[in-house]
Design an enzyme around this catalytic site. Sequence first.
Site, PDB file in Angstrom:
ATOM      1  N   ASP A 232      -0.839  17.008   4.116  1.00 50.89           N
ATOM      2  CA  ASP A 232      -0.512  15.688   4.644  1.00 50.89           C
ATOM      3  C   ASP A 232       0.236  14.862   3.595  1.00 50.89           C
ATOM      4  O   ASP A 232      -0.139  14.848   2.416  1.00 50.89           O
ATOM      5  CB  ASP A 232      -1.834  14.980   5.007  1.00 50.89           C
ATOM      6  N   GLU A 292       3.992  18.416   5.432  1.00 59.07           N
ATOM      7  CA  GLU A 292       4.504  17.274   6.178  1.00 59.07           C
ATOM      8  C   GLU A 292       5.603  16.683   5.303  1.00 59.07           C
ATOM      9  O   GLU A 292       5.352  15.883   4.402  1.00 59.07           O
ATOM     10  CB  GLU A 292       3.423  16.215   6.443  1.00 59.07           C
TER      11      GLU A 292
HETATM   12  C1  NOJ Z   1       0.451  11.651   8.105  1.00 60.83           C
HETATM   13  C2  NOJ Z   1      -0.421  11.942   9.270  1.00 60.83           C
HETATM   14  O1  NOJ Z   1       0.225  12.857  10.114  1.00 60.83           O
HETATM   15  C3  NOJ Z   1      -0.721  10.616   9.922  1.00 60.83           C
HETATM   16  O2  NOJ Z   1      -1.347  10.780  11.161  1.00 60.83           O
HETATM   17  C4  NOJ Z   1      -1.562   9.818   8.961  1.00 60.83           C
HETATM   18  O3  NOJ Z   1      -1.800   8.539   9.510  1.00 60.83           O
HETATM   19  C5  NOJ Z   1      -0.867   9.669   7.607  1.00 60.83           C
HETATM   20  N1  NOJ Z   1      -0.292  10.883   7.136  1.00 60.83           N
HETATM   21  C6  NOJ Z   1      -1.833   9.207   6.556  1.00 60.83           C
HETATM   22  O4  NOJ Z   1      -2.719  10.250   6.224  1.00 60.83           O
END
Ligand code: NOJ
Length: 565
Positions: A232, A292
Amino acid sequence: MHRKPSWILVSTFLSLSFLTACAQNSGKSKDAEGHQWWQHAVFYEIYPRSFADSNNDGIGDLKGITSKLNYLKDLGVDAIWISPCFPSPQVDFGYDVSDYENIDPMYGTLADFDVLASEAKKRGIHIILDFVVNHTSDQHKWFLDSKSSRTSEHRDWYVWRDGKGPGHPPNNWNSDFGGSAWKFDPTTNQYYYHYFYVQQPDLNWRNPAVKDAMFDVTRWWYQRGVSGFRLDAVDTLFEDPNLRDNPVTGGTNPYGDPYEEKIYTTKLPEVHDVLRGLRKVTDQYNGVLIGETWTANIAELNKYYGESNNELQLPMDFLFTTVNKLSPAEFRKQIAAVDAASGWPTFVISNHDIVRSYDRYGDGQHNDQIAKLMAGLYLTLRGTPILYYGEEIGMKTTPPTRKEEVKDPIGRTGWPKEKSRDGERTPMQWNESANAGFSTAASWLPVPPTAATHNVADESKDPDSVLAFYKKVLKLRHANRALLDGTYVPLNENDQNVLSYLRSYKDQVVLVALNMSGAEQKINFEMSQHGFSTTKSLVATGTSSAKGDVVTLEPYGVFIGQLSK
Ligand code: NOJ
Ligand code: CA
């Protein structure tokens, strides 16, 4: 009228040595072509709150996921990425982790996880967990200790700084979720840094103890049977140690904050040291790291593969999600760029943070045809696709209509400009019964009215459904060498209506033709002039078909055919 193709000479192409994307680590499970399991696997993102509720409390859970493994297997899924299911106060619905080595009671227990893992393994399905690396919950024991005093053991595990004076944070950095990224804590008279919500303090990755503890978390789960992690928010791991202000670019965002160019808070080069370290651990377990990774161009994406493919195996290509219209030219450009990237491509068209593909591409009248068209596209490209739950049945984004209904906090801070991410997180639609078969209780987010027409039970019976089409394409993809390993060769690059390409592997050639217009299209691909005498339909929508050299595509039609000499 038949249009002439700008056909790339297939004979020349076939004589080229096949440049397979090299397997990128030294794991044991390479196939004859040097590909590892994750290069041929179809991944599927599950938002656990919304997938299946086994104990009828209105919130999905691990037992619910286990109960749907046969469905996933039948669909053609080889790996599930479960969004965070760890103990969490759920401020950011699990992205605020308070214990990395346990399961939140609302989702079940570690024993439930073990059952899920072993049942998944029986079916050849890998489990990928979501690793929230940038921050913890403010309820994590590390942070509770950190904030307790300036001399506590974990003080330096987070980013603490003095303010510029009473009521003045250390600098101008804004949180991505609204307001200053600094929160004053009166216990120790300092500010802590949070890129996301106040309740998500950033870890200090400059502290080696943080790195060791977090790397150990991955070992712990690998030993429990997981096959990898989706990392993430990797962009945000480091901040400028000198706390320089981000340049302000003008205007205000939906939260009323000035727009900033986040040059001192995202994508610092130190991120790559962490990724290389995590990859070393991952390689010991033959695992996979998905990132991500929000990148502005392919040069940025390439950085995440690492200079010698020693960072992320699957950095998600969100550039693909920025093509928000059915434009063959735009997709061609993007596919060519990703195809030439330094690692194995990863294709994503939806996730839990963005409007669903059904709505981004749909025109409101032909949405099901367009959903099939998009499946025909990203499931036939060279690379690993990641499906988002519900995409395979044509689930629609259903945002809240009133601020009072909003669950995702950014929707309350940013209303009405930012209506939250609730709309793309609604319960999976299993059947037509109350709550769509997700739960017998009222679900945590309302079930969209489209559950009556778009649900697994009904679509399973309908050979023309979006679900039936996904199954057909995925079945083909698993068995067809050209789709798995073949080179991508664009065709007719000036066609403004039809996106077409070959996937070619040794003497196997598959033609994919996708009509991105609302009118019938006929294309003479001149296969016979290139030595191909037959075109066998493998998967096609409606009346889309091939006769001789001509492929006829119904509006938004898909034709996937095998060319033979
Ligand atoms: C990316 C995640 O996909 C999202 O849902 C989240 O709110 C943020 N990172 C913070 O962790
Ligand atoms: Ca439940």
